[in-house]
Design a protein around this motif. Structure first.
Motif: not given
Length: 86
Positions: A38, A40, A46, A77
């Motif tokens: 993941r 950001r 994200t 998230p």
């Protein structure tokens, strides 16, 4: 992330493009290894990525890696899939 989606390591993003990224991490990875992560990004939210390690080197006492994306998905998230990354 492992295959079940559990967090196994953290890295620091160095560079990002639409085709790949570079990052620093303590976790040793082999060239050719499959990576799920993941990312950001301030302007994109994200991203869930699937990628392959294409290069690796030691730099400033840590591991520096280059990855080529196989897929990108824009997620929040909480993990909800919202729309394809464009």
């Amino acid at each position: 992330l492992d295959k079940a989606g559990k967090f196994i390591a953290m890295g620091r993003l160095v560079d990002f493009s639409m085709s790949g990224a570079s990052f620093r991490a303590e976790l040793p990875l082999a060239v050719g290894a499959q990576v799920r992560a993941r990312l950001r990004l301030l302007e994109k939210g994200t991203l869930a990525v699937s990628a392959r390690v294409v290069w690796s080197r030691k730099d400033a006492g840590t591991n520096l890696y280059g990855i080529k994306f196989d897929s990108l998905e824009n997620v929040y998230p909480t993990g909800e899939l919202k729309r394809p990354f464009t």
